[in-house]
Design a protein around this motif. Sequence first.
Motif, mmCIF file in Angstrom:
data_model
loop_
_atom_site.group_PDB
_atom_site.id
_atom_site.type_symbol
_atom_site.label_atom_id
_atom_site.label_comp_id
_atom_site.label_asym_id
_atom_site.label_seq_id
_atom_site.Cartn_x
_atom_site.Cartn_y
_atom_site.Cartn_z
ATOM 1 N N PHE A 131 0.827 -1.205 0.000
ATOM 2 C CA PHE A 131 0.000 0.000 0.000
ATOM 3 C C PHE A 131 0.865 1.260 0.000
ATOM 4 O O PHE A 131 0.550 2.244 -0.686
ATOM 5 N N SER A 132 1.946 1.251 0.756
ATOM 6 C CA SER A 132 2.845 2.413 0.791
ATOM 7 C C SER A 132 3.417 2.688 -0.596
ATOM 8 O O SER A 132 3.472 3.837 -1.048
ATOM 9 N N SER A 133 3.837 1.631 -1.282
ATOM 10 C CA SER A 133 4.407 1.790 -2.615
ATOM 11 C C SER A 133 3.377 2.350 -3.587
ATOM 12 O O SER A 133 3.689 3.230 -4.401
ATOM 13 N N SER A 134 2.147 1.876 -3.495
ATOM 14 C CA SER A 134 1.092 2.349 -4.384
ATOM 15 C C SER A 134 0.871 3.847 -4.240
ATOM 16 O O SER A 134 0.768 4.579 -5.240
ATOM 17 N N PHE A 135 0.817 4.317 -3.003
ATOM 18 C CA PHE A 135 0.589 5.746 -2.785
ATOM 19 C C PHE A 135 1.821 6.568 -3.128
ATOM 20 O O PHE A 135 1.726 7.573 -3.852
ATOM 21 N N GLN A 136 2.966 6.169 -2.638
ATOM 22 C CA GLN A 136 4.168 6.976 -2.818
ATOM 23 C C GLN A 136 4.643 7.020 -4.266
ATOM 24 O O GLN A 136 5.190 8.028 -4.707
ATOM 25 N N ASN A 137 4.435 5.949 -5.002
ATOM 26 C CA ASN A 137 4.950 5.879 -6.368
ATOM 27 C C ASN A 137 3.939 6.261 -7.442
ATOM 28 O O ASN A 137 4.329 6.533 -8.586
ATOM 29 N N GLU A 138 2.628 6.285 -7.069
ATOM 30 C CA GLU A 138 1.637 6.552 -8.108
ATOM 31 C C GLU A 138 0.501 7.462 -7.671
ATOM 32 O O GLU A 138 0.321 8.550 -8.217
ATOM 33 N N ILE A 139 -0.277 7.044 -6.689
ATOM 34 C CA ILE A 139 -1.533 7.740 -6.393
ATOM 35 C C ILE A 139 -1.304 9.170 -5.910
ATOM 36 O O ILE A 139 -2.024 10.093 -6.312
ATOM 37 N N ASN A 140 -0.310 9.391 -5.067
ATOM 38 C CA ASN A 140 -0.054 10.746 -4.575
ATOM 39 C C ASN A 140 0.164 11.722 -5.727
ATOM 40 O O ASN A 140 -0.388 12.834 -5.746
ATOM 41 N N ASP A 141 0.971 11.314 -6.700
ATOM 42 C CA ASP A 141 1.272 12.186 -7.836
ATOM 43 C C ASP A 141 0.034 12.427 -8.697
ATOM 44 O O ASP A 141 -0.167 13.536 -9.220
ATOM 45 N N ILE A 142 -0.797 11.394 -8.849
ATOM 46 C CA ILE A 142 -2.001 11.541 -9.657
ATOM 47 C C ILE A 142 -2.962 12.539 -9.008
ATOM 48 O O ILE A 142 -3.540 13.404 -9.679
ATOM 49 N N VAL A 143 -3.131 12.431 -7.695
ATOM 50 C CA VAL A 143 -4.019 13.351 -6.987
ATOM 51 C C VAL A 143 -3.531 14.792 -7.154
ATOM 52 O O VAL A 143 -4.324 15.710 -7.379
ATOM 53 N N GLU A 144 -2.225 14.994 -7.051
ATOM 54 C CA GLU A 144 -1.675 16.331 -7.224
ATOM 55 C C GLU A 144 -1.900 16.832 -8.651
ATOM 56 O O GLU A 144 -2.235 18.001 -8.861
ATOM 57 N N ALA A 145 -1.729 15.943 -9.636
ATOM 58 C CA ALA A 145 -1.923 16.341 -11.035
ATOM 59 C C ALA A 145 -3.378 16.731 -11.297
ATOM 60 O O ALA A 145 -3.656 17.711 -11.992
ATOM 61 N N VAL A 146 -4.307 15.968 -10.730
ATOM 62 C CA VAL A 146 -5.731 16.281 -10.893
ATOM 63 C C VAL A 146 -6.048 17.621 -10.229
ATOM 64 O O VAL A 146 -6.771 18.451 -10.784
ATOM 65 N N ALA A 147 -5.494 17.831 -9.041
ATOM 66 C CA ALA A 147 -5.750 19.075 -8.311
ATOM 67 C C ALA A 147 -5.196 20.284 -9.072
ATOM 68 O O ALA A 147 -5.866 21.321 -9.192
ATOM 69 N N VAL A 148 -3.983 20.130 -9.586
ATOM 70 C CA VAL A 148 -3.381 21.232 -10.344
ATOM 71 C C VAL A 148 -4.194 21.504 -11.615
ATOM 72 O O VAL A 148 -4.440 22.653 -11.982
ATOM 73 N N GLY A 149 -4.640 20.433 -12.275
ATOM 74 C CA GLY A 149 -5.430 20.598 -13.485
ATOM 75 C C GLY A 149 -6.716 21.371 -13.233
ATOM 76 O O GLY A 149 -7.191 22.114 -14.085
ATOM 77 N N ALA A 150 -7.286 21.174 -12.039
ATOM 78 C CA ALA A 150 -8.534 21.865 -11.692
ATOM 79 C C ALA A 150 -8.299 23.155 -10.924
ATOM 80 O O ALA A 150 -9.260 23.848 -10.567
ATOM 81 N N ASP A 151 -7.037 23.463 -10.655
ATOM 82 C CA ASP A 151 -6.680 24.661 -9.892
ATOM 83 C C ASP A 151 -7.349 24.661 -8.519
ATOM 84 O O ASP A 151 -7.921 25.669 -8.081
ATOM 85 N N VAL A 152 -7.292 23.511 -7.854
ATOM 86 C CA VAL A 152 -7.810 23.392 -6.489
ATOM 87 C C VAL A 152 -6.718 22.801 -5.609
ATOM 88 O O VAL A 152 -5.731 22.237 -6.100
ATOM 89 N N LYS A 153 -6.887 22.920 -4.321
ATOM 90 C CA LYS A 153 -5.941 22.300 -3.397
ATOM 91 C C LYS A 153 -6.205 20.801 -3.340
ATOM 92 O O LYS A 153 -7.351 20.358 -3.291
ATOM 93 N N SER A 154 -5.145 20.019 -3.303
ATOM 94 C CA SER A 154 -5.307 18.565 -3.274
ATOM 95 C C SER A 154 -6.005 18.100 -2.009
ATOM 96 O O SER A 154 -6.601 17.019 -1.984
ATOM 97 N N GLY A 155 -5.967 18.910 -0.962
ATOM 98 C CA GLY A 155 -6.656 18.553 0.272
ATOM 99 C C GLY A 155 -8.146 18.373 0.074
ATOM 100 O O GLY A 155 -8.794 17.620 0.803
ATOM 101 N N MET A 156 -8.716 19.052 -0.945
ATOM 102 C CA MET A 156 -10.138 18.897 -1.240
ATOM 103 C C MET A 156 -10.457 17.454 -1.627
ATOM 104 O O MET A 156 -11.528 16.927 -1.323
ATOM 105 N N ILE A 157 -9.512 16.799 -2.292
ATOM 106 C CA ILE A 157 -9.687 15.399 -2.691
ATOM 107 C C ILE A 157 -9.359 14.465 -1.532
ATOM 108 O O ILE A 157 -10.134 13.569 -1.195
#
Length: 266
Positions: A131-157
């Motif tokens: 689970f740590s590898s999944s978040f650290q290597n993939e999901i964390n970055d995806i959430v940030e990319a989605v947040a940046v794309g929508a111009d919102v803070k990732s904390g909203m997700i």
Amino acid sequence: MPNQMDFTLVDMFFHISPKGAEHPLLELPATDFRDREIAYHTLITAGNMVQATSIQLAASFVGISFFNLCITNLIFAAQYNRYLDLSLDNLTYQLESHDDHAHLGFKIKELRWTEVPLAVEERKAFLEKAFSSSFQNEINDIVEAVAVGADVKSGMIWSQVGGQINEVRHYVLEQIKDPALVEAFLRDLDVILSLPAEVFNRKRNPFVHKPRFIDNPWAPEGGQLMLRSSCCMYDCRVDGQKCYNCPRMLPEERDERRKLVVAGAH
């Protein structure tokens, strides 16, 4: 144990399976979400499918869909002692329209897995690493990319995760009649709840959340509804309104909605 695994539950709730959506309107490699430009245009498409009035709605639902990968592996680890390969390069992201809402999910390209150890300590160590590898290597970055794309803070997700995992936990406790399966799920869930905050690149583990409850007007026998841990932005659409269990809903708003529900029931 046969290789056949039942995806009915995760397909119904999370739209994740080897067969995928029947009529997807948009498909793209899940890895494409690392590209913020692609992420932005996918959010626009998802928003248009549900007549969104703000890109925040699409960011909310697209972002949270990636956490469903983690929940899927919780379910399959408990049920089959298998940790599925749900890495992004093995997934196709799909958007499918259903009248006034959209299904966002994943088609698994190749069904493969790793056996989860049965011994308690070995199992815990395996799942912690997986689970740590999944978040650290993939999901964390995806959430940030989605947040940046929508111009919102990732904390909203991220803030929605606590309520989501508690809803899944509540469903398992209420609907799953196999005590051994429930025990296995709760034991493996504790692994995620015990992960340090840095795994998620947050100040706290976002899965740790103490749920609050309100009366359920659809259950005259006195049932309760769990408040969401954060607003999902479902009101950001044409003629949209807040969910009844939205934490942003004021008491007087909820009381008016309750009266409408009760009046409709009679």
